[in-house]
Design a protein around this motif. Structure first.
Motif, mmCIF file in Angstrom:
data_model
loop_
_atom_site.group_PDB
_atom_site.id
_atom_site.type_symbol
_atom_site.label_atom_id
_atom_site.label_comp_id
_atom_site.label_asym_id
_atom_site.label_seq_id
_atom_site.Cartn_x
_atom_site.Cartn_y
_atom_site.Cartn_z
ATOM 1 N N ALA A 30 -50.413 -9.940 40.239
ATOM 2 C CA ALA A 30 -49.895 -11.111 40.942
ATOM 3 C C ALA A 30 -48.863 -11.848 40.090
ATOM 4 C CB ALA A 30 -51.050 -12.041 41.313
ATOM 5 N N ALA A 31 -49.139 -11.984 38.808
ATOM 6 C CA ALA A 31 -48.198 -12.659 37.915
ATOM 7 C C ALA A 31 -46.887 -11.889 37.840
ATOM 8 C CB ALA A 31 -48.814 -12.815 36.526
ATOM 9 N N GLU A 32 -46.968 -10.560 37.799
ATOM 10 C CA GLU A 32 -45.748 -9.749 37.796
ATOM 11 C C GLU A 32 -44.928 -10.000 39.056
ATOM 12 O OE1 GLU A 32 -47.159 -5.761 37.273
ATOM 13 O OE2 GLU A 32 -46.913 -5.846 35.108
ATOM 14 N N ALA A 33 -45.617 -10.105 40.196
ATOM 15 C CA ALA A 33 -44.918 -10.349 41.457
ATOM 16 C C ALA A 33 -44.237 -11.720 41.454
ATOM 17 C CB ALA A 33 -45.895 -10.247 42.624
ATOM 18 N N VAL A 34 -44.912 -12.723 40.883
ATOM 19 C CA VAL A 34 -44.333 -14.071 40.832
ATOM 20 C C VAL A 34 -43.064 -14.079 39.991
ATOM 21 C CG1 VAL A 34 -44.689 -16.448 40.078
ATOM 22 C CG2 VAL A 34 -46.537 -15.241 41.242
ATOM 23 N N ILE A 35 -43.123 -13.490 38.788
ATOM 24 C CA ILE A 35 -41.935 -13.545 37.931
ATOM 25 C C ILE A 35 -40.821 -12.657 38.476
ATOM 26 C CG2 ILE A 35 -43.279 -14.182 35.893
ATOM 27 C CD1 ILE A 35 -42.796 -11.346 34.808
#
Length: 208
Positions: A30-35
């Motif tokens: 999820a963090a990868e998708a946000v950045i």
């Protein structure tokens, strides 16, 4: 970036995922998708938790805070980066190996610009994290071996014998940054075409 980790209830589905060991991987993804969508400076711990389907408090179980989660994302990025460098090393002389790894380096940066940016944002990461350190060191060792040969010893960052590797790293990293910043033109594919046409010839100027 540093959203408060308030104590709120976690949904039953999230609790099940947590107990099955999936929450950490879900939060990293999820963090990868946000950045990827918002850039590193647009990262929000709360948004990562929302996309993973858990409460804002859930990341604290595995990461403690935003720095911990971003460090895990950077460690995975370095592992994938090292894999890309290793896959590009098809043998041959040092010049051939450096060309292959140099292109892999720039291709990774262009394919994953947000992850690549995060990898070098040291102020946002826990530099003492063993997973991050191991993954970053491995990537450098792969490049170092291409620049200096298979059997090399390192005696610390000030070892003058590292000069060929630092020269190669500086040249390739600089090329990647120029490509990401649009120095080779704004047209779609311009950076990739520049890397294919120019980078091998740029690396040929290294005396290794």
């Amino acid at each position: 970036m540093a959203d408060d980790l308030n104590s709120v209830n976690i949904s039953p589905d999230a609790v099940r995922r947590y107990h099955h060991g999936d929450l950490r991987a879900a939060l990293v993804a999820a963090a990868e998708a946000v950045i990827a969508e918002r850039g590193v400076d647009g990262f929000s711990l709360r948004e990562a938790a929302r996309r993973a389907g858990v409460s804002p408090a859930a990341p604290g179980h595995h990461f403690g805070d935003a720095r911990g989660l971003l460090t895990a994302v950077a460690a995975r990025a370095f592992r994938d980066f090292g894999d890309a460098l290793a896959a590009a090393d098809q043998g041959g002389d040092r010049a051939e190996r450096l060309r292959g790894q140099g292109l892999a380096y720039v291709r990774f940066a262009l394919a994953h610009p947000a992850r690549f940016d995060l990898m070098w944002r040291r102020a946002l990461l826990d530099k003492t994290d063993p997973e991050l350190k191991a993954a970053a060191d491995r990537a450098f060792v792969i490049l170092d071996r291409a620049a200096r040969g298979e059997e090399v010893l390192r005696h610390g960052p000030e070892d003058v014998a590292l000069a060929p590797s630092i020269a190669a790293w500086s040249m390739v990293h600089g090329f990647a940054r120029l490509a990401l910043e649009g120095a080779f033109g704004p047209e779609p594919g311009a950076a990739e075409r520049a890397a294919e046409a120019l980078l091998p010839r740029v690396l040929d100027h290294l005396s290794v």
